[in-house]
Scaffold this motif. Structure first.
Motif, PDB file in Angstrom:
ATOM      1  N   LYS A 127       0.702 -29.584  35.578  1.00 31.52           N
ATOM      2  CA  LYS A 127       0.977 -28.151  35.437  1.00 31.52           C
ATOM      3  C   LYS A 127       1.834 -27.622  36.585  1.00 31.52           C
ATOM      4  O   LYS A 127       2.393 -26.538  36.493  1.00 31.52           O
ATOM      5  N   ASP A 128       1.892 -28.379  37.672  1.00 32.58           N
ATOM      6  CA  ASP A 128       2.665 -27.952  38.842  1.00 32.58           C
ATOM      7  C   ASP A 128       3.192 -29.205  39.539  1.00 32.58           C
ATOM      8  O   ASP A 128       2.513 -29.793  40.361  1.00 32.58           O
ATOM      9  N   ASN A 129       4.414 -29.604  39.173  1.00 31.41           N
ATOM     10  CA  ASN A 129       4.990 -30.845  39.701  1.00 31.41           C
ATOM     11  C   ASN A 129       5.111 -30.867  41.218  1.00 31.41           C
ATOM     12  O   ASN A 129       5.265 -31.929  41.806  1.00 31.41           O
ATOM     13  N   SER A 130       5.057 -29.699  41.860  1.00 35.08           N
ATOM     14  CA  SER A 130       5.124 -29.685  43.319  1.00 35.08           C
ATOM     15  C   SER A 130       3.800 -30.145  43.933  1.00 35.08           C
ATOM     16  O   SER A 130       3.736 -30.468  45.112  1.00 35.08           O
ATOM     17  N   GLN A 131       2.752 -30.144  43.124  1.00 38.65           N
ATOM     18  CA  GLN A 131       1.439 -30.582  43.584  1.00 38.65           C
ATOM     19  C   GLN A 131       1.288 -32.075  43.312  1.00 38.65           C
ATOM     20  O   GLN A 131       1.062 -32.486  42.192  1.00 38.65           O
ATOM     21  N   GLN A 132       1.446 -32.884  44.350  1.00 37.96           N
ATOM     22  CA  GLN A 132       1.275 -34.317  44.186  1.00 37.96           C
ATOM     23  C   GLN A 132       0.818 -34.934  45.492  1.00 37.96           C
ATOM     24  O   GLN A 132       0.982 -34.339  46.556  1.00 37.96           O
ATOM     25  N   PHE A 133       0.221 -36.094  45.394  1.00 40.55           N
ATOM     26  CA  PHE A 133      -0.169 -36.836  46.580  1.00 40.55           C
ATOM     27  C   PHE A 133      -0.050 -38.315  46.295  1.00 40.55           C
ATOM     28  O   PHE A 133      -0.142 -38.761  45.160  1.00 40.55           O
TER      29      PHE A 133
END
Length: 144
Positions: A127-133
């Motif tokens: 839902k939010d490609n900027s949120q990753q690890f």
């Protein structure tokens, strides 16, 4: 399943905090935060299952899931004691161990117990490609 896991984790956290004192993180007391954690948990659970098939041992193995120590209690050897017991069981059975972790601190902790990274792969919030690890997929062979 993550919904049961989150509820179990919350119950375990409450038990530990009640025993040693302290307050719960806001994620466990805010209903909307709990809902968001549950939704993300279901997505990541599905992704991790697929990645486990790709990067985990193909033969029968132990899946080490969620070894953690309360930050206030870290550095006292509790995690190391648990990992030593896991390794003893693995060695006695002749089966390797597999786990996923994120972060240099966690990776270096598991490396002390013989785990080696076989692959690093990002987990992305759909839902939010900027949120990753970045996740390390790690395996420990038996010492038999």
């Amino acid at each position: 399943h993550w919904d049961g896991f989150v509820a179990g984790l919350m119950g375990f956290w409450i038990f530990i905090k009640a025993k040693i004192g302290g307050t719960l993180p806001s994620a466990f007391t805010d209903e909307s935060a709990m809902k968001m954690l549950e939704e993300k948990g279901k997505q990541f659970d599905k992704d991790l299952k697929e990645l486990h098939k790709l990067y985990g041992p193909k033969e029968k193995h132990f899946y080490v899931f969620n070894v953690a120590t309360d930050p206030d209690l870290q550095g006292r050897g509790y995690g190391g004691q648990l990992m030593n017991q896991i390794n003893e069981i693995s060695d006695a059975s002749g089966l390797p161990c597999y786990l996923e972790c994120a972060g240099e601190k966690n990776r270096s902790f598991y490396e002390k117990f013989g785990f080696k990274t076989v692959k690093q792969h990002p987990l992305v919030d759909r839902k939010d490609n900027s949120q990753q690890f970045l996740v390390d997929f790690m395996v420990r062979a038996t010492n038999v």
